[in-house]
Design a protein around this motif. Structure first.
Motif, short mmCIF file in Angstrom:
data_model
loop_
_atom_site.label_atom_id
_atom_site.label_comp_id
_atom_site.label_asym_id
_atom_site.label_seq_id
_atom_site.Cartn_x
_atom_site.Cartn_y
_atom_site.Cartn_z
N ARG A 1 0.69 -1.11 0.21
CA ARG A 1 0.07 0.10 -0.05
C ARG A 1 0.86 1.22 0.12
NH1 ARG A 1 -4.58 -1.72 -1.29
NH2 ARG A 1 -5.54 0.40 -0.87
N PHE A 2 0.50 2.49 -0.60
CA PHE A 2 1.28 3.58 -0.64
C PHE A 2 0.81 4.67 -0.22
CE2 PHE A 2 2.79 0.67 -4.23
CZ PHE A 2 3.88 0.79 -4.13
N LYS A 3 1.60 5.59 0.27
CA LYS A 3 1.25 7.02 0.28
C LYS A 3 2.29 7.88 -0.55
CE LYS A 3 2.32 10.67 3.61
NZ LYS A 3 2.66 11.12 5.22
N LEU A 4 1.61 8.66 -1.21
CA LEU A 4 2.59 9.47 -2.27
C LEU A 4 2.44 10.95 -2.32
CD1 LEU A 4 1.43 7.12 -5.61
CD2 LEU A 4 3.55 6.97 -4.03
N ASP A 5 3.62 11.32 -2.60
CA ASP A 5 3.58 12.86 -2.50
C ASP A 5 3.13 13.35 -3.78
OD1 ASP A 5 4.63 12.53 -0.07
OD2 ASP A 5 6.79 13.32 -0.47
N ALA A 6 2.06 14.02 -4.09
CA ALA A 6 1.73 14.59 -5.14
C ALA A 6 2.15 15.99 -5.54
CB ALA A 6 0.18 14.86 -5.36
N THR A 7 2.66 16.31 -6.85
CA THR A 7 3.15 17.47 -7.39
C THR A 7 2.48 18.14 -8.38
OG1 THR A 7 4.82 16.36 -8.79
CG2 THR A 7 5.36 16.74 -6.32
N THR A 8 2.59 19.50 -8.63
CA THR A 8 2.06 20.13 -9.67
C THR A 8 2.06 19.47 -10.96
OG1 THR A 8 2.12 22.15 -8.67
CG2 THR A 8 1.97 22.48 -10.81
N SER A 9 3.30 18.80 -11.26
CA SER A 9 3.57 17.96 -12.71
C SER A 9 2.87 16.86 -12.85
CB SER A 9 5.03 17.85 -12.51
OG SER A 9 5.62 17.31 -11.50
#
Length: 354
Positions: free
Chosen positions: A161-169
């Motif tokens: 399972r994941f926790k991801l850092d979202a970015t504008t790109s």
């Protein structure tokens, strides 16, 4: 009453202490340094880990050596009071948050030593059970972002399972590819950081993409502005907070009552405040999970131990450190982690035998 009250009167003898520097490459761009605090007394040793992010802070601490006046007979509570009154910084910290990180190192080492001298493990001292720990793997997807980091782990460990850092790109196509895995539990918007390498501005388009594409995911640390708050208002029930949680007062001061918060031990710092946060969240029916700080020593096992006692079922960002390696090795444990506390002290996993 908090869990700290059950620990406060533990006897603690400190004869001397030592500092051990650790270093590990956790990505192609990032080599992690930390310092292990080794408190010694009455034939036992207690360990804690300083997770301050600036390498220079570890260099100066280790160069100064064990100069703090820690020797003597204490209770755990009186030792913590004493440490909180000391200047632990040979050079000023680069961030106010780092003050708590270092206090956490000394106080977690004291807790470990006091429990080892008493001959009991933490969960027994608290009259609680150490339970299997659900965890997520936290990662970034690079710039420009690609699905490759997620695929690399899923190919080897398909139940991750994941926790991801979202970015504008991030693009809609990438977001759809992530969602199709069914493996995403949490998105970190990093909206509360300033002046750090991971700063992410309050981008309304990104917030809408996250809110719409990942309806099952927790949304951590948004920056609420006139543009982003209307987008997230229907999703308040899945907004969580991390970077701004340093105390119970910070939880009380959130813009709305949360369903979930990240109770990160090193960010809370002093043991007394950490235990107050656990008690406050339990009393107010606020779900909890915890996060790490790229611990490379005993600190990772210690936060896994706390998660097993206080919030084993949350989206705990406490994956075994191997998941953060540039090339994760074979044989890593899957979620949930089997409880593995040491017979005595505040230790977990591979640090049990050191």
């Amino acid at each position: 009453m908090t869990a700290f009250d059950a620990l406060a009167d533990l006897s603690l003898r400190v004869d001397d202490y030592a500092l051990e520097g650790l270093s590990r490459a956790v990505s192609s761009e990032f080599t992690r340094k930390s310092t292990v605090i080794r408190l010694r007394g009455a034939g036992e040793e207690g360990v804690g880990e300083d997770v301050t992010y600036t390498p220079e802070a570890h260099d100066s601490l280790q160069a100064a050596g064990p100069v703090q006046p820690l020797q003597g007979d204490w209770t755990l509570a009186s030792f913590c009071d004493h440490v909180e009154g000391l200047d632990l910084w040979p050079e000023p910290p680069a961030s106010d948050a780092f003050v708590h990180y270092r206090l956490w190192a000394y106080e977690s080492a004291a807790l470990d030593l006091a429990l080892r001298q008493a001959g009991v493990p933490l969960h027994e001292a608290l009259e609680r059970e150490a339970r299997p720990v659900t965890f997520v793997v936290s990662t970034r997807l690079g710039e420009p972002p690609t699905f490759a980091p997620v695929k690399r782990i899923l190919d080897r460990y398909p139940t991750t399972r994941f926790k991801l850092d979202a970015t504008t790109s991030w693009t809609p196509a990438l977001a759809d590819e992530i969602q199709a895995t069914g493996a995403l539990d949490s998105i970190d918007l990093k909206g509360l950081y300033t002046g750090s390498p991971v700063d992410q501005g309050a981008d309304p388009a990104l917030y809408r993409l996250v809110a719409d594409t990942f309806p099952q995911a927790w949304i951590e640390d948004p920056r609420l502005t006139d543009e982003t708050e209307p987008i997230l208002e229907p999703h308040r029930h899945r907004i969580t907070w991390d970077a701004n949680i340093h105390s119970v007062a910070d939880i009380e001061g959130l813009p709305f009552a949360p369903n979930m918060v990240n109770v990160k031990p090193s960010r809370l710092g002093p043991l007394r405040e950490l235990m107050r946060a656990y008690a406050y969240c339990a009393e107010h029916n606020i779900g909890m999970y915890s996060g790490g700080q790229f611990e490379i020593g005993p600190g990772r096992g210690q936060i896994q131990h706390l998660a097993s006692i206080f919030h084993p079922h949350g989206p705990n960002d406490v994956a075994p450190g191997g998941y953060n390696d540039v090339d994760p090795p074979d044989g890593l444990p899957a979620s949930p982690l089997t409880p593995q506390p040491a017979p005595t002290g505040f230790r977990w996993g591979e640090w049990n035998t050191r």
